[in-house]
Design a protein around this motif. Structure first.
Motif, PDB file in Angstrom:
ATOM      1  N   ALA A   1     133.646  -4.585  42.567  1.00 47.36           N
ATOM      2  CA  ALA A   1     132.714  -5.289  41.482  1.00 47.36           C
ATOM      3  C   ALA A   1     132.774  -6.754  41.712  1.00 47.36           C
ATOM      4  O   ALA A   1     131.613  -7.257  41.605  1.00 47.36           O
ATOM      5  N   GLN A   2     133.716  -7.273  42.113  1.00 48.01           N
ATOM      6  CA  GLN A   2     133.486  -8.613  42.685  1.00 48.01           C
ATOM      7  C   GLN A   2     132.529  -8.956  43.587  1.00 48.01           C
ATOM      8  O   GLN A   2     131.569  -9.944  43.519  1.00 48.01           O
ATOM      9  N   LEU A   3     132.337  -8.116  44.706  1.00 49.22           N
ATOM     10  CA  LEU A   3     131.314  -8.338  45.961  1.00 49.22           C
ATOM     11  C   LEU A   3     129.969  -8.022  45.308  1.00 49.22           C
ATOM     12  O   LEU A   3     128.943  -8.698  45.365  1.00 49.22           O
ATOM     13  N   VAL A   4     129.678  -7.117  44.225  1.00 51.62           N
ATOM     14  CA  VAL A   4     128.391  -6.903  43.467  1.00 51.62           C
ATOM     15  C   VAL A   4     128.233  -8.039  42.799  1.00 51.62           C
ATOM     16  O   VAL A   4     127.002  -8.311  42.722  1.00 51.62           O
ATOM     17  N   ALA A   5     129.079  -8.680  41.992  1.00 49.40           N
ATOM     18  CA  ALA A   5     128.822  -9.826  41.091  1.00 49.40           C
ATOM     19  C   ALA A   5     128.376 -10.954  41.959  1.00 49.40           C
ATOM     20  O   ALA A   5     127.468 -11.473  41.596  1.00 49.40           O
TER      21      ALA A   5
ATOM     22  N   ASN B   1     124.682 -10.137  43.156  1.00 43.42           N
ATOM     23  CA  ASN B   1     123.780 -10.555  42.074  1.00 43.42           C
ATOM     24  C   ASN B   1     123.481 -11.870  41.788  1.00 43.42           C
ATOM     25  O   ASN B   1     122.636 -12.484  41.419  1.00 43.42           O
ATOM     26  N   THR B   2     124.513 -12.635  41.676  1.00 42.87           N
ATOM     27  CA  THR B   2     124.515 -14.382  41.472  1.00 42.87           C
ATOM     28  C   THR B   2     123.660 -14.811  42.693  1.00 42.87           C
ATOM     29  O   THR B   2     122.554 -15.608  42.361  1.00 42.87           O
ATOM     30  N   GLU B   3     123.846 -14.454  44.008  1.00 45.72           N
ATOM     31  CA  GLU B   3     122.996 -14.941  44.911  1.00 45.72           C
ATOM     32  C   GLU B   3     121.387 -14.344  44.673  1.00 45.72           C
ATOM     33  O   GLU B   3     120.511 -15.115  44.976  1.00 45.72           O
ATOM     34  N   ARG B   4     121.218 -13.258  44.411  1.00 41.73           N
ATOM     35  CA  ARG B   4     119.975 -12.616  44.282  1.00 41.73           C
ATOM     36  C   ARG B   4     119.249 -13.343  43.043  1.00 41.73           C
ATOM     37  O   ARG B   4     118.093 -13.695  43.206  1.00 41.73           O
TER      38      ARG B   4
ATOM     39  N   ASN C   1     115.932 -16.270  59.931  1.00 42.19           N
ATOM     40  CA  ASN C   1     117.282 -15.737  60.534  1.00 42.19           C
ATOM     41  C   ASN C   1     118.441 -15.623  59.710  1.00 42.19           C
ATOM     42  O   ASN C   1     119.516 -15.273  59.869  1.00 42.19           O
ATOM     43  N   HIS C   2     118.288 -16.010  58.196  1.00 46.47           N
ATOM     44  CA  HIS C   2     119.491 -15.933  57.609  1.00 46.47           C
ATOM     45  C   HIS C   2     119.844 -14.741  57.068  1.00 46.47           C
ATOM     46  O   HIS C   2     119.043 -13.923  56.992  1.00 46.47           O
ATOM     47  N   VAL C   3     121.158 -14.450  57.022  1.00 50.77           N
ATOM     48  CA  VAL C   3     121.552 -13.315  56.684  1.00 50.77           C
ATOM     49  C   VAL C   3     122.315 -13.277  55.072  1.00 50.77           C
ATOM     50  O   VAL C   3     123.207 -14.318  55.015  1.00 50.77           O
ATOM     51  N   SER C   4     121.502 -12.755  54.345  1.00 46.74           N
ATOM     52  CA  SER C   4     122.150 -12.874  52.867  1.00 46.74           C
ATOM     53  C   SER C   4     123.584 -12.008  52.836  1.00 46.74           C
ATOM     54  O   SER C   4     124.118 -11.362  53.691  1.00 46.74           O
ATOM     55  N   LEU C   5     124.164 -12.622  51.578  1.00 49.44           N
ATOM     56  CA  LEU C   5     125.575 -11.950  51.325  1.00 49.44           C
ATOM     57  C   LEU C   5     125.416 -10.340  51.233  1.00 49.44           C
ATOM     58  O   LEU C   5     126.211  -9.633  51.597  1.00 49.44           O
TER      59      LEU C   5
END
Length: 110
Positions: A48-52, A55-58, A81-85
């Motif tokens: 849940a912490q990773l998903v949150a 979603n914050t980054e999105r 070249n950026h890799v998103s969370l």
């Protein structure tokens, strides 16, 4: 630059740069250590912490779109070249989900 290997009976091993793994640990609220385990009772919270965070980054990206016409060549390359969370965390998210389903631990070591 070191590496961290995540292991679980629920999924194949995941290898991640130490700096990226430490980011995942911070997000999940886990103190980084040489070796460790996420027990079945803690898997849902870690997930849940990773998903949150994803979603914050999105939402931040959606609320602040980049106008590529205003970027320098170097900035355009960095953006490309950026890799998103989300991309970086995806394998670990899937491992956590499978470990939850099978009620098994996720282990790691540097």
């Amino acid at each position: 630059m070191g590496i961290v290997k995540f292991k679980s009976k629920a999924a194949g091993d995941i290898v991640m740069f130490k700096s990226n793994a430490e980011q995942m640990f911070r997000i999940m609220g886990i103190e980084p250590s040489a070796r460790g385990v996420i027990e079945p009772k803690d898997l849902a919270h870690a997930h849940a912490q990773l998903v949150a965070a994803i979603n914050t980054e999105r939402m931040a990206r959606a609320g602040n779109p980049v106008n590529e016409d205003e970027l320098s060549l170097e900035e355009k390359i960095a953006l490309k070249n950026h890799v998103s969370l989300e991309q970086r965390a995806y394998p670990l998210l899937k491992m956590l989900e499978e470990a939850q389903k099978k009620n098994v631990d996720v282990h790691w070591g540097f």
